[in-house]
Write an enzyme that holds these catalytic residues in place. Structure first.
Site, mmCIF file in Angstrom:
data_model
loop_
_atom_site.group_PDB
_atom_site.id
_atom_site.type_symbol
_atom_site.label_atom_id
_atom_site.label_comp_id
_atom_site.label_asym_id
_atom_site.label_seq_id
_atom_site.Cartn_x
_atom_site.Cartn_y
_atom_site.Cartn_z
ATOM 1 N N ASP A 11 40.016 44.507 39.464
ATOM 2 C CA ASP A 11 39.266 45.593 38.821
ATOM 3 C C ASP A 11 38.825 46.638 39.841
ATOM 4 O O ASP A 11 38.630 46.329 41.015
ATOM 5 C CB ASP A 11 38.048 44.999 38.087
ATOM 6 C CG ASP A 11 37.466 45.983 37.087
ATOM 7 O OD1 ASP A 11 38.228 46.853 36.593
ATOM 8 O OD2 ASP A 11 36.264 45.895 36.797
ATOM 9 N N THR A 57 44.123 42.213 26.592
ATOM 10 C CA THR A 57 44.339 42.572 25.182
ATOM 11 C C THR A 57 43.372 43.680 24.760
ATOM 12 O O THR A 57 43.576 44.322 23.734
ATOM 13 C CB THR A 57 44.135 41.339 24.263
ATOM 14 O OG1 THR A 57 42.937 40.649 24.653
ATOM 15 C CG2 THR A 57 45.304 40.373 24.350
ATOM 16 N N GLU A 58 42.331 43.904 25.566
ATOM 17 C CA GLU A 58 41.357 44.970 25.254
ATOM 18 C C GLU A 58 41.749 46.292 25.916
ATOM 19 O O GLU A 58 41.214 47.345 25.567
ATOM 20 C CB GLU A 58 39.951 44.567 25.730
ATOM 21 C CG GLU A 58 39.280 43.498 24.874
ATOM 22 C CD GLU A 58 39.920 42.121 25.007
ATOM 23 O OE1 GLU A 58 40.282 41.733 26.136
ATOM 24 O OE2 GLU A 58 40.093 41.440 23.977
ATOM 25 N N ASN A 59 42.661 46.244 26.888
ATOM 26 C CA ASN A 59 43.009 47.479 27.610
ATOM 27 C C ASN A 59 43.807 48.473 26.762
ATOM 28 O O ASN A 59 44.003 49.621 27.166
ATOM 29 C CB ASN A 59 43.774 47.156 28.910
ATOM 30 C CG ASN A 59 42.884 46.574 29.998
ATOM 31 O OD1 ASN A 59 43.307 45.744 30.795
ATOM 32 N ND2 ASN A 59 41.633 46.999 30.055
HETATM 33 C C1 IPE Z 1 39.508 43.488 33.339
HETATM 34 O O1 IPE Z 1 39.144 44.766 33.739
HETATM 35 C C2 IPE Z 1 40.965 43.483 32.953
HETATM 36 C C3 IPE Z 1 41.916 43.626 34.063
HETATM 37 C C4 IPE Z 1 41.604 43.659 35.322
HETATM 38 C C5 IPE Z 1 43.291 43.669 33.669
HETATM 39 P P1 IPE Z 1 38.507 45.787 32.693
HETATM 40 O O2 IPE Z 1 38.201 47.025 33.445
HETATM 41 O O3 IPE Z 1 39.380 45.933 31.508
HETATM 42 O O4 IPE Z 1 37.184 45.012 32.247
HETATM 43 P P2 IPE Z 1 35.838 45.555 31.627
HETATM 44 O O5 IPE Z 1 36.201 46.574 30.583
HETATM 45 O O6 IPE Z 1 35.061 46.185 32.740
HETATM 46 O O7 IPE Z 1 35.155 44.339 31.096
HETATM 47 C C1 IPE Z 2 41.716 47.409 36.668
HETATM 48 O O1 IPE Z 2 41.172 48.611 37.103
HETATM 49 C C2 IPE Z 2 43.128 47.570 36.171
HETATM 50 C C3 IPE Z 2 43.261 47.430 34.709
HETATM 51 C C4 IPE Z 2 42.308 47.085 33.891
HETATM 52 C C5 IPE Z 2 44.582 47.676 34.159
HETATM 53 P P1 IPE Z 2 40.443 49.576 36.095
HETATM 54 O O2 IPE Z 2 41.438 50.543 35.545
HETATM 55 O O3 IPE Z 2 39.675 48.841 35.071
HETATM 56 O O4 IPE Z 2 39.467 50.338 37.070
HETATM 57 P P2 IPE Z 2 37.950 50.720 36.766
HETATM 58 O O5 IPE Z 2 37.237 49.470 36.421
HETATM 59 O O6 IPE Z 2 37.962 51.716 35.646
HETATM 60 O O7 IPE Z 2 37.491 51.318 38.049
HETATM 61 MG MG MG Z 3 37.768 48.107 34.997
#
Ligand code: IPE
Ligand code: IPE
Ligand code: MG
Length: 232
Positions: A11, A57-59
């Site tokens: 993350d 699955t939430e992305n």
């Molecule tokens: C968790 O990161 C999912 C991945 C690293 C693939 P997110 O950025 O999606 O998590 P939240 O939204 O902060 O919980």
């Molecule tokens: C994690 O990095 C990668 C994915 C969830 C695909 P993020 O894209 O969530 O990065 P932040 O949390 O917004 O900085």
């Molecule tokens: Mg993130």
């Protein structure tokens, strides 16, 4: 106890890029470079199992453009690195709901799994369109179908349960989440039961093997009682 299975929540890519005036996509590209470095280091350390949370699955709630760029980066990773992975004896697994992935991603992921299936070194489990709750709901459906067939409606034992999950890998020993947040975000809900949790303030693109090395040192000092008592 030595670490057998290390899981990473990668993350902080977006914030890393935005704080540098770059697009979130550039952050994901930097994230892939970090992934490559961590895989290489862990393979050299002979860590048996690694899991990486790449897309949840939430992305899907994100803008379509960002989603497209994430899948494109993953496709390129598989295509470019397949030879090195085979050379390093790395077995690739992809966990998650494949059916919702773009066709090109599905094909390249399946191809990578097939071509590394014989590898006996480190197993790298990439979690793509993965959700822990989805994995458990799917396991229930698979078990129900099996019960109906056999007429035996007992509770699955540990081994049977593992077969109902996407990867069948052993439980996670330690989880490292970068990016500064202290949550699980629907990752490996079943397999994290007794994992030691480490939440690092560094963004994923800034994570270096030295950070992981430090976590492993702390992990070695933790007393994992697993519900039992400390040795006297
Ligand atoms: C968790 O990161 C999912 C991945 C690293 C693939 P997110 O950025 O999606 O998590 P939240 O939204 O902060 O919980
Ligand atoms: C994690 O990095 C990668 C994915 C969830 C695909 P993020 O894209 O969530 O990065 P932040 O949390 O917004 O900085
Ligand atoms: Mg993130």
């Amino acid at each position: 106890m030595k670490e057998n299975h290390i899981a990473f929540i990668m993350d902080g890519n977006g914030r890393w890029a935005q704080s540098r005036g770059m697009s979130r996509t550039r952050g994901h590209a930097a994230g892939v470079r970090s992934l490559e470095a961590i895989v290489q280091w862990s393979v050299d350390q002979s860590v048996p199992y690694l899991s990486f949370y790449a897309f949840s699955t939430e992305n899907w709630k994100r803008p379509a453009r960002e989603i497209r760029s994430i899948f494109r980066l993953m496709d390129t990773f598989f295509r470019r690195r397949i030879h090195t992975l085979i050379e390093k004896n790395v077995r690739i697994l992809v966990s998650g709901d494949w059916m919702a992935l773009p066709e090109a991603s599905r094909n390249v992921a399946a191809d990578t799994m097939r071509r590394t299936a014989h590898c006996t070194g480190t197993t790298v489990n990439l979690c793509i369109n993965y959700g822990g709750q989805m994995e458990l709901r799917r396991a229930c459906a698979l078990w129900a179908a099996q019960c109906q067939q056999t007429g035996d409606f007992s509770v699955p034992d540990e081994e049977e349960m593992r077969d109902l999950l996407y990867s069948g890998l052993p439980d996670v020993d330690l989880l490292i989440r970068t990016g500064g947040d202290s949550r699980i975000s629907n990752f490996l809900l079943y397999q994290l039961a007794y994992a030691e949790l480490f939440f690092l303030p560094v963004a994923w693109p800034d994570l270096r093997p030295e950070h992981v090395q430090k976590v492993l040192q702390q992990f070695a000092g933790r007393e994992r009682r697993m519900g039992g008592l400390a040795p006297v």
